[in-house]
Design a protein around this motif. Structure first.
Motif, PDB file in Angstrom:
ATOM      1  N   SER A  19      -5.302  -2.103   8.900  1.00 32.42           N
ATOM      2  CA  SER A  19      -6.739  -2.334   8.932  1.00 32.42           C
ATOM      3  C   SER A  19      -7.462  -1.494   7.891  1.00 32.42           C
ATOM      4  CB  SER A  19      -7.288  -2.007  10.327  1.00 32.42           C
ATOM      5  OG  SER A  19      -6.710  -2.851  11.303  1.00 32.42           O
ATOM      6  N   SER A  20      -6.985  -0.273   7.686  1.00 28.93           N
ATOM      7  CA  SER A  20      -7.612   0.604   6.697  1.00 28.93           C
ATOM      8  C   SER A  20      -7.497   0.030   5.293  1.00 28.93           C
ATOM      9  CB  SER A  20      -6.974   1.999   6.740  1.00 28.93           C
ATOM     10  OG  SER A  20      -7.160   2.615   7.993  1.00 28.93           O
ATOM     11  N   GLN A  22      -6.899  -3.085   4.431  1.00 29.88           N
ATOM     12  CA  GLN A  22      -7.638  -4.354   4.337  1.00 29.88           C
ATOM     13  C   GLN A  22      -9.127  -4.097   4.112  1.00 29.88           C
ATOM     14  OE1 GLN A  22      -6.513  -7.705   4.998  1.00 29.88           O
ATOM     15  NE2 GLN A  22      -8.522  -8.674   4.977  1.00 29.88           N
ATOM     16  N   ARG A  23      -9.679  -3.146   4.858  1.00 30.86           N
ATOM     17  CA  ARG A  23     -11.108  -2.823   4.715  1.00 30.86           C
ATOM     18  C   ARG A  23     -11.376  -2.152   3.378  1.00 30.86           C
ATOM     19  NH1 ARG A  23     -15.698  -3.696   4.904  1.00 30.86           N
ATOM     20  NH2 ARG A  23     -17.248  -3.055   6.419  1.00 30.86           N
ATOM     21  N   PHE A  29      -3.848  -6.411   5.066  1.00 36.90           N
ATOM     22  CA  PHE A  29      -3.408  -6.128   6.435  1.00 36.90           C
ATOM     23  C   PHE A  29      -2.021  -6.700   6.683  1.00 36.90           C
ATOM     24  CE2 PHE A  29      -2.562  -6.903  10.811  1.00 36.90           C
ATOM     25  CZ  PHE A  29      -3.023  -5.764  11.446  1.00 36.90           C
ATOM     26  N   GLY A  53      -4.353  -9.113  14.217  1.00 38.09           N
ATOM     27  CA  GLY A  53      -4.965  -7.988  13.533  1.00 38.09           C
ATOM     28  C   GLY A  53      -5.686  -8.397  12.265  1.00 38.09           C
ATOM     29  N   ILE A  57      -9.780  -7.848  11.670  1.00 38.67           N
ATOM     30  CA  ILE A  57     -10.350  -6.991  10.623  1.00 38.67           C
ATOM     31  C   ILE A  57     -11.101  -7.834   9.590  1.00 38.67           C
ATOM     32  CG2 ILE A  57      -8.320  -6.954   9.132  1.00 38.67           C
ATOM     33  CD1 ILE A  57     -10.657  -3.987   9.936  1.00 38.67           C
ATOM     34  N   SER A  58     -10.666  -9.075   9.384  1.00 42.86           N
ATOM     35  CA  SER A  58     -11.411  -9.972   8.489  1.00 42.86           C
ATOM     36  C   SER A  58     -12.787 -10.286   9.072  1.00 42.86           C
ATOM     37  CB  SER A  58     -10.632 -11.277   8.266  1.00 42.86           C
ATOM     38  OG  SER A  58      -9.447 -11.042   7.543  1.00 42.86           O
ATOM     39  N   ILE A  60     -14.544  -8.391  11.070  1.00 47.07           N
ATOM     40  CA  ILE A  60     -15.382  -7.196  10.949  1.00 47.07           C
ATOM     41  C   ILE A  60     -15.954  -7.098   9.534  1.00 47.07           C
ATOM     42  CG2 ILE A  60     -15.329  -4.669  10.899  1.00 47.07           C
ATOM     43  CD1 ILE A  60     -13.267  -4.821  13.195  1.00 47.07           C
ATOM     44  N   GLN A 170     -12.037 -12.798   3.374  1.00 44.20           N
ATOM     45  CA  GLN A 170     -12.294 -12.493   4.777  1.00 44.20           C
ATOM     46  C   GLN A 170     -12.663 -13.748   5.567  1.00 44.20           C
ATOM     47  OE1 GLN A 170     -15.276  -9.530   4.048  1.00 44.20           O
ATOM     48  NE2 GLN A 170     -13.820  -7.841   4.144  1.00 44.20           N
ATOM     49  N   VAL A 201      -7.450  -1.288  15.006  1.00 45.96           N
ATOM     50  CA  VAL A 201      -8.331  -2.148  14.208  1.00 45.96           C
ATOM     51  C   VAL A 201      -9.687  -1.470  14.001  1.00 45.96           C
ATOM     52  CG1 VAL A 201      -9.621  -4.322  14.199  1.00 45.96           C
ATOM     53  CG2 VAL A 201      -7.215  -4.302  14.891  1.00 45.96           C
ATOM     54  N   ALA A 205     -11.086   0.042  10.430  1.00 45.82           N
ATOM     55  CA  ALA A 205     -12.324  -0.450   9.817  1.00 45.82           C
ATOM     56  C   ALA A 205     -13.202   0.709   9.368  1.00 45.82           C
ATOM     57  CB  ALA A 205     -13.078  -1.333  10.818  1.00 45.82           C
TER      58      ALA A 205
END
Length: 243
Positions: A19-20, A22-23, A29, A53, A57-58, A60, A170, A201, A205
């Motif tokens: 998640s980290s 990806q954000r 992710f 997951g 996260i997408s 968010i 996303q 998650v 983020a």
């Protein structure tokens, strides 16, 4: 610490890292987390948890950037993915574990190398390119949990900037992972594992957003791809060992 609790903590940590990144970078992710989740849970549950997951996260990330989504390009891509997700789910359900691990590892490795090389393919431009990328991505997402590279290659060939790519990736991630989950179902996890995954998650983020202001974009993407390449090769190796 019991083995079940240890596994749940590991799952939460993997989801936190995925998640980290990806954000932080807009992708990553599934590329980073899916190989590890598959090694922990097996191909079936690992891929489905990667879909959960990645979709979460997408969503968010999309909450603050949905106005920049290019529906004209993403519509054909999502439509094509909807056609190939059932095929990917069908293949994943019928391949034996070692073959699925080897196939997933090979897909991740080849996809990462293509993205790292910035491959220019005439077939990934315009409307036909959107359909081709969506078809490939939908199949890969449902079968191996990694639909992002095909979208990334389309963006490279379309000449999108990172600012354009991230919200569209996303948006696509939310929809294609929802389709994959509808085809594959939810993974069977204990309540503790679900709580730690959700915490991963949420924590990812926050961490990824904080890092995005400090880490240059190109360096972040390079780190994501190197982690993904290591995971793909490890999964490929385990699958080949089990054949």
């Amino acid at each position: 610490m019991s083995s079940a609790l240890s596994e749940a903590v590991l799952l939460g940590c993997v989801v936190l890292v995925g998640s980290s990144v990806q954000r932080l970078a807009g992708i990553g992710f599934a590329l980073v987390a899916a190989p590890a989740l598959v090694l922990l849970l097996g191909p079936g549950s690992g891929v489905v948890l990667a879909n959960c997951g990645a979709g979460a996260i997408s969503a968010i990330g999309l909450a603050g950037s949905w106005r920049r989504v290019r529906l004209g390009a993403m519509g054909p891509m999502v439509l094509a993915a909807a056609c190939t997700v059932p095929a990917g789910s069908w293949v994943a359900a019928r391949l034996p574990g070692p073959e699925l691990l080897a196939g997933m590892g090979a897909l991740v490795t080849v996809a990462v190398l293509l993205v790292m090389s910035g491959a220019r393919l005439n077939g990934l431009r315009g409307m036909p390119g959107a359909f081709a990328a969506g078809a490939a991505s939908g199949f890969m997402n449902a079968s191996a949990g990694v639909g992002g590279p095909a979208v990334s290659l389309y963006a490279v060939n379309a000449g999108w900037s990172a600012r354009e790519f991230v919200p569209n990736a996303q948006f696509y991630g939310v929809l294609v992972n929802a389709m994959s989950l509808s085809a594959n179902g939810l993974p069977h996890l204990a309540r503790t594992a679900w709580l730690l995954v959700a915490a991963g998650v949420a924590g990812g983020a926050v961490i990824g957003k904080a890092l995005a202001d400090r880490v240059p974009e190109q360096r972040a993407r390079r780190i994501v791809l190197l982690l993904a390449l290591a995971g793909g090769l490890t999964t490929l190796g385990k699958g080949l060992w089990g054949l």
